[in-house]
Motif scaffolding. Structure first.
Motif, PDB file in Angstrom:
ATOM      1  N   LEU A   1       0.838  -1.192   0.000  1.00  0.00           N
ATOM      2  CA  LEU A   1       0.000   0.000   0.000  1.00  0.00           C
ATOM      3  C   LEU A   1       0.877   1.248   0.000  1.00  0.00           C
ATOM      4  O   LEU A   1       1.732   1.426   0.879  1.00  0.00           O
ATOM      5  N   ARG A   2       0.692   2.111  -1.012  1.00  0.00           N
ATOM      6  CA  ARG A   2       1.486   3.337  -1.103  1.00  0.00           C
ATOM      7  C   ARG A   2       1.195   4.248   0.092  1.00  0.00           C
ATOM      8  O   ARG A   2       0.091   4.237   0.653  1.00  0.00           O
ATOM      9  N   LEU A   3       2.139   5.075   0.439  1.00  0.00           N
ATOM     10  CA  LEU A   3       1.989   5.957   1.580  1.00  0.00           C
ATOM     11  C   LEU A   3       0.813   6.914   1.395  1.00  0.00           C
ATOM     12  O   LEU A   3       0.044   7.153   2.330  1.00  0.00           O
ATOM     13  N   ASP A   4       0.676   7.484   0.185  1.00  0.00           N
ATOM     14  CA  ASP A   4      -0.419   8.424  -0.038  1.00  0.00           C
ATOM     15  C   ASP A   4      -1.773   7.722   0.081  1.00  0.00           C
ATOM     16  O   ASP A   4      -2.744   8.289   0.609  1.00  0.00           O
ATOM     17  N   GLU A   5      -1.839   6.463  -0.391  1.00  0.00           N
ATOM     18  CA  GLU A   5      -3.087   5.712  -0.245  1.00  0.00           C
ATOM     19  C   GLU A   5      -3.359   5.391   1.218  1.00  0.00           C
ATOM     20  O   GLU A   5      -4.495   5.521   1.687  1.00  0.00           O
ATOM     21  N   ARG A   6      -2.340   4.984   1.930  1.00  0.00           N
ATOM     22  CA  ARG A   6      -2.513   4.647   3.348  1.00  0.00           C
ATOM     23  C   ARG A   6      -3.041   5.873   4.116  1.00  0.00           C
ATOM     24  O   ARG A   6      -3.964   5.771   4.919  1.00  0.00           O
ATOM     25  N   THR A   7      -2.449   7.013   3.838  1.00  0.00           N
ATOM     26  CA  THR A   7      -2.866   8.240   4.520  1.00  0.00           C
ATOM     27  C   THR A   7      -4.323   8.571   4.209  1.00  0.00           C
ATOM     28  O   THR A   7      -5.104   8.919   5.102  1.00  0.00           O
TER      29      THR A   7
ATOM     30  N   ALA B   1      -7.719   8.350   6.696  1.00  0.00           N
ATOM     31  CA  ALA B   1      -8.579   9.533   6.865  1.00  0.00           C
ATOM     32  C   ALA B   1     -10.032   9.204   6.547  1.00  0.00           C
ATOM     33  O   ALA B   1     -10.948   9.663   7.246  1.00  0.00           O
ATOM     34  N   GLU B   2     -10.256   8.424   5.492  1.00  0.00           N
ATOM     35  CA  GLU B   2     -11.624   8.050   5.143  1.00  0.00           C
ATOM     36  C   GLU B   2     -12.288   7.273   6.281  1.00  0.00           C
ATOM     37  O   GLU B   2     -13.457   7.519   6.626  1.00  0.00           O
ATOM     38  N   VAL B   3     -11.562   6.348   6.865  1.00  0.00           N
ATOM     39  CA  VAL B   3     -12.157   5.517   7.912  1.00  0.00           C
ATOM     40  C   VAL B   3     -12.306   6.306   9.207  1.00  0.00           C
ATOM     41  O   VAL B   3     -13.261   6.088   9.962  1.00  0.00           O
ATOM     42  N   LYS B   4     -11.420   7.237   9.484  1.00  0.00           N
ATOM     43  CA  LYS B   4     -11.629   8.123  10.631  1.00  0.00           C
ATOM     44  C   LYS B   4     -12.912   8.928  10.439  1.00  0.00           C
ATOM     45  O   LYS B   4     -13.681   9.130  11.395  1.00  0.00           O
ATOM     46  N   PHE B   5     -13.121   9.401   9.205  1.00  0.00           N
ATOM     47  CA  PHE B   5     -14.378  10.103   8.944  1.00  0.00           C
ATOM     48  C   PHE B   5     -15.573   9.189   9.182  1.00  0.00           C
ATOM     49  O   PHE B   5     -16.548   9.583   9.846  1.00  0.00           O
ATOM     50  N   LEU B   6     -15.538   7.979   8.630  1.00  0.00           N
ATOM     51  CA  LEU B   6     -16.668   7.058   8.789  1.00  0.00           C
ATOM     52  C   LEU B   6     -16.926   6.758  10.256  1.00  0.00           C
ATOM     53  O   LEU B   6     -18.081   6.725  10.703  1.00  0.00           O
ATOM     54  N   LYS B   7     -15.878   6.561  11.016  1.00  0.00           N
ATOM     55  CA  LYS B   7     -16.015   6.319  12.454  1.00  0.00           C
ATOM     56  C   LYS B   7     -16.680   7.531  13.121  1.00  0.00           C
ATOM     57  O   LYS B   7     -17.576   7.377  13.968  1.00  0.00           O
ATOM     58  N   ALA B   8     -16.249   8.729  12.751  1.00  0.00           N
ATOM     59  CA  ALA B   8     -16.856   9.946  13.300  1.00  0.00           C
ATOM     60  C   ALA B   8     -18.321  10.058  12.895  1.00  0.00           C
ATOM     61  O   ALA B   8     -19.186  10.402  13.709  1.00  0.00           O
TER      62      ALA B   8
ATOM     63  N   ALA C   1      -9.182  13.766  10.208  1.00  0.00           N
ATOM     64  CA  ALA C   1      -9.431  13.207   8.878  1.00  0.00           C
ATOM     65  C   ALA C   1      -9.338  14.246   7.768  1.00  0.00           C
ATOM     66  O   ALA C   1      -8.759  13.990   6.701  1.00  0.00           O
ATOM     67  N   ALA C   2      -9.918  15.422   7.990  1.00  0.00           N
ATOM     68  CA  ALA C   2     -10.136  16.386   6.908  1.00  0.00           C
ATOM     69  C   ALA C   2      -8.874  16.756   6.117  1.00  0.00           C
ATOM     70  O   ALA C   2      -8.892  16.754   4.873  1.00  0.00           O
ATOM     71  N   PRO C   3      -7.748  17.063   6.757  1.00  0.00           N
ATOM     72  CA  PRO C   3      -6.582  17.497   5.963  1.00  0.00           C
ATOM     73  C   PRO C   3      -6.054  16.428   5.012  1.00  0.00           C
ATOM     74  O   PRO C   3      -5.387  16.767   4.015  1.00  0.00           O
ATOM     75  N   ASN C   4      -6.326  15.169   5.314  1.00  0.00           N
ATOM     76  CA  ASN C   4      -5.793  14.085   4.487  1.00  0.00           C
ATOM     77  C   ASN C   4      -6.814  13.513   3.507  1.00  0.00           C
ATOM     78  O   ASN C   4      -6.563  12.489   2.869  1.00  0.00           O
ATOM     79  N   LEU C   5      -7.931  14.173   3.388  1.00  0.00           N
ATOM     80  CA  LEU C   5      -8.939  13.783   2.404  1.00  0.00           C
ATOM     81  C   LEU C   5      -8.788  14.655   1.168  1.00  0.00           C
ATOM     82  O   LEU C   5      -8.403  15.833   1.263  1.00  0.00           O
TER      83      LEU C   5
ATOM     84  N   GLU D   1     -14.116   6.553  -8.575  1.00  0.00           N
ATOM     85  CA  GLU D   1     -14.090   6.937  -7.161  1.00  0.00           C
ATOM     86  C   GLU D   1     -15.225   7.840  -6.706  1.00  0.00           C
ATOM     87  O   GLU D   1     -15.237   8.266  -5.543  1.00  0.00           O
ATOM     88  N   LEU D   2     -16.170   8.143  -7.558  1.00  0.00           N
ATOM     89  CA  LEU D   2     -17.283   8.977  -7.121  1.00  0.00           C
ATOM     90  C   LEU D   2     -17.990   8.316  -5.948  1.00  0.00           C
ATOM     91  O   LEU D   2     -18.294   7.125  -5.969  1.00  0.00           O
ATOM     92  N   GLY D   3     -18.262   9.086  -4.936  1.00  0.00           N
ATOM     93  CA  GLY D   3     -18.885   8.547  -3.732  1.00  0.00           C
ATOM     94  C   GLY D   3     -17.925   8.405  -2.579  1.00  0.00           C
ATOM     95  O   GLY D   3     -18.352   8.256  -1.435  1.00  0.00           O
ATOM     96  N   ARG D   4     -16.620   8.444  -2.858  1.00  0.00           N
ATOM     97  CA  ARG D   4     -15.637   8.390  -1.775  1.00  0.00           C
ATOM     98  C   ARG D   4     -15.679   9.714  -0.991  1.00  0.00           C
ATOM     99  O   ARG D   4     -16.064  10.763  -1.504  1.00  0.00           O
ATOM    100  N   ILE D   5     -15.236   9.660   0.244  1.00  0.00           N
ATOM    101  CA  ILE D   5     -15.304  10.821   1.126  1.00  0.00           C
ATOM    102  C   ILE D   5     -14.261  11.866   0.733  1.00  0.00           C
ATOM    103  O   ILE D   5     -13.112  11.541   0.438  1.00  0.00           O
ATOM    104  N   THR D   6     -14.689  13.119   0.742  1.00  0.00           N
ATOM    105  CA  THR D   6     -13.817  14.247   0.418  1.00  0.00           C
ATOM    106  C   THR D   6     -13.737  15.203   1.613  1.00  0.00           C
ATOM    107  O   THR D   6     -14.495  15.085   2.580  1.00  0.00           O
ATOM    108  N   ARG D   7     -12.849  16.172   1.502  1.00  0.00           N
ATOM    109  CA  ARG D   7     -12.714  17.164   2.572  1.00  0.00           C
ATOM    110  C   ARG D   7     -13.996  17.976   2.779  1.00  0.00           C
ATOM    111  O   ARG D   7     -14.403  18.207   3.924  1.00  0.00           O
TER     112      ARG D   7
END
Length: 664
Positions: free
Chosen positions: A160-166, A170-177, A227-231, A241-247
């Motif tokens: 998993l690339r670093l940018d993808e991991r980041t 962030a996406e899952v932190k958002f979902l958890k929130a 989460a927000a800065p890394n989205l 990717e439409l539907g994925r979480i954005t900032r």
């Protein structure tokens, strides 16, 4: 879209994997001898899910799969659980009957209870009183924690690339929130599950407690801020990717969270002043805090600025080759703001839940006599109080318009030629259906109303479909299977204008659309509300309300109230402007499920949801008989009890550290 395909194609396999990883997380457990389902101490199973990128991605989309399915009427609490849409009381259609349990014997009709709570997101039980693997939000949070723990470990998922991991973290932190926010909105103070409980944890740690409301808000805010800065600001790969979480989505939910926290239900509500846990800890703030409105305004303005930076803007109809009047074009500008796929107005459209046949057919009236009633079920009915909420054509409430008399609104008159794009000329219909704002005709239809859509006869609005709603007519309440409309008002807003009849006119092809969870007008009106509560009706309050009104074809607040209202200075006071904003939200966001939650956070539900549900006498075939107001149901909202969901009695018994919500 890739997100939809992955959710659908991997759900069954992921569900088996999740079963190995542990059952549904319930704060109180699923049986008398378990307080919590714990992840089995099986490191090999967990590691297998996070050895490769492809497997980790499946788990990512499993975390997404718990997003509420608001495009499905059976799951959209706000859509059918309040007073905005009413269903037939005794439909014989089994599918409609299942929905009837939601509306006529469920939340809307006062059938909520603590023994078997309806629409129970706490335990994950939904329709029919049984478990639903896709709606256990504590299970969703559990899966988010497993993902975060493993993907945060850089020794796992090595490809998993670093940018993808980041980004994934962030996406899952958002979902958890978001899942915590959703539960907070329903139940008030909730436990905060930051990490999953270890299998060896003592009983005292398993029996977790509800946290004070403000602590919950701070916790969810922290997750969103992480989460927000890394989205991504926007989705660049619109193919997959439409539907994925954005900032903008994360910041919009943060704004909604703080609007909730600032609102009367949770901001120093005296009804909850004595509500404490078993240790005497107060679970609600005892005093009103005006600074929460300041923060709500600040966070909402930031969400708007970032959304507009990402290219979000108010939707405009893309146009058509058909020759249409400006009246019809204006209606299409308004209608398609809801139904156009991936409109730039949709800050968050959820492909996990699409508004397809089940949503649109329930709203669609029968327009052709040969049409199968199962294709146009027309069961979504707007009560008269919702119909009356829409403005006059002058952009003010109908009880304030000093130039147009609506005191005789329950009488009838004939439509004339100049009104032909809204009402069939020569047709006798209710006085209330004349001289209304464009959103009235864009969002609703009625006996005698024009129903323009893509396949209208002659490809023109000069010769369009007409709703004929009396008992013996095409859209009348004669269907034996319960495909009927109880009030005489049909919800046009939810039907995409591209819906077309088959060649024989016996069926209808509906074009589905991702459900818009957040539209830009919602943020505009949130900002206006928060700023008005914080500082009064200053410039930006009017500017952002007027942005919404302008797209709706109306003059601004100052011009409309000054020229047409019997209360011309209403907008100059905080109280008056609050009333205007509340009504504007009610109209612009009607039939989206927003009113249900707004009435609660405003503490207006006890007022509105104790009014009778009324409509026309739809079982009559003569005009004079049809246009008589009929009481369909008298709602009974018990305050303060019904403002919050009950926690299931069994869950309270199993985990005695939990306290039940007031009144339950």
């Amino acid at each position: 879209m890739k997100i939809e395909q992955l959710i659908k194609s991997t759900w069954n396999s992921c569900k088996k994997q999740l079963t190995l990883l542990g059952g549904i997380l319930l704060i109180a457990g699923t049986s008398c001898n378990k307080y919590l389902d714990i992840v089995p101490d099986n490191i090999a199973v967990i590691d297998n899910a996070f050895t490769m990128r492809t497997e980790a991605e499946k788990y990512l989309f499993t975390c997404y799969s718990f997003l509420p399915r608001n495009g499905d009427p059976a799951y959209n609490i706000g859509l059918l659980g309040g007073d905005e849409i009413w269903l037939p009381r005794n439909p014989r259609d089994l599918t409609a009957y299942a929905w009837g349990t939601l509306n006529t014997s469920g939340i809307a009709t006062g059938g909520q209870n603590a023994a078997e709570p309806k629409l129970d997101a706490w335990r994950g039980w939904w329709q029919g009183g049984g478990p639903d693997d896709r709606y256990g939000l504590w299970k969703a949070i559990r899966n988010c924690n497993i993902f975060l723990e493993n993907v945060s470990n850089t020794s796992k998922v090595r490809d998993l690339r670093l940018d993808e991991r980041t980004r994934w973290l962030a996406e899952v932190k958002f979902l958890k929130a978001y899942y915590h926010y959703y539960l907070l909105r329903m139940y008030g103070p909730i436990p905060l599950v930051d990490q999953n409980i270890d299998i060896s944890a003592p009983e005292s740690e398993v029996r977790i407690k509800r946290k004070p409301f403000d602590e919950c808000v701070a916790y969810i805010t922290g997750l969103l801020d992480e989460a927000a800065p890394n989205l991504p600001l926007l989705i660049s790969d619109r193919t997959t990717e439409l539907g994925r979480i954005t900032r903008p989505i994360a910041l919009a939910i943060k704004a909604k969270l703080w609007l909730l926290a600032a609102s009367p239900l949770f901001n120093g509500n005296p009804d909850y002043a004595s509500f404490k846990d078993h240790d005497g800890v107060a679970l609600f703030p005892a005093t009103y805090d005006a600074t929460k409105w300041d923060k709500a305004a600040q966070y909402t303005k930031t969400a708007i600025d970032v959304a507009e930076e990402a290219g979000h803007k108010l939707h405009q109809f893309l146009g058509t080759s058909f020759q249409l009047s400006e009246t019809t074009l204006q209606q299409l500008r308004i209608r398609t703001a809801m139904t156009e796929r991936w409109s730039l107005e949709h800050v968050w459209a959820n492909p996990n839940s699409r508004a397809g046949f089940d949503m649109q057919a329930r709203a669609m009236p029968r327009l052709a006599g040969s049409e199968s009633s199962g294709q146009a079920r027309m069961q979504f009915a707007a009560p008269l109080k919702i119909v009356e909420m829409f403005y006059s054509k002058n952009g003010v409430p109908i009880n304030e318009d000093k130039l147009i008399d609506f005191s005789n609104r329950y009488t009838t008159r004939l439509a004339v030629s100049s009104e032909r794009f809204n009402i069939k000329p020569g047709y006798e219909t209710a006085r209330m259906n004349f001289d209304r704002e464009p959103r009235f005709y864009a969002f609703l239809s009625f006996d005698g109303g024009i129903y323009y859509k893509y396949d209208s006869p002659g490809n023109s609005d000069e010769n369009s479909w007409v709703v004929e709603g009396k008992y013996t007519q095409a859209s009348g309440a004669t269907d034996a299977l319960g495909f009927l409309n109880e009030t005489g008002y049909f919800v046009k807003k939810l039907v995409d204008w591209n819906a077309t009849h088959t060649n024989s006119n016996q069926g209808i092809n509906y074009r589905d659309y991702p459900w818009p969870e957040i539209r830009l007008p919602d943020l505009y009106l949130m900002y206006a509300e928060a700023l008005n509560e914080s500082q009064g009706p200053i410039g930006d309050v009017l500017i952002y309300v007027d942005k919404v009104r302008s797209r709706a074809g109306l003059e601004g607040v100052v011009a409309s109230w000054s020229k047409y209202s019997s209360n011309p200075s209403k907008y100059t006071t905080k109280d008056g402007m609050r009333e205007i904003i509340h009504q504007e939200r009610g109209i612009e966001l009607s039939f989206e499920g927003q009113r249900f939650w707004d009435l609660r956070r405003w503490k207006k539900a006890a007022e509105s949801l104790n009014q009778a549900i009324t409509g026309w006498s739809v079982y009559q075939d003569k005009t004079a008989d049809y246009y008589r107001v009929r009481t369909i149901f008298t709602q009974n909202f018990v305050a303060p009890r019904d403002y919050l969901w009950p926690i299931r009695t069994d869950d309270i018994r199993i985990n005695p550290n939990l306290v039940q919500n007031p009144g339950w």
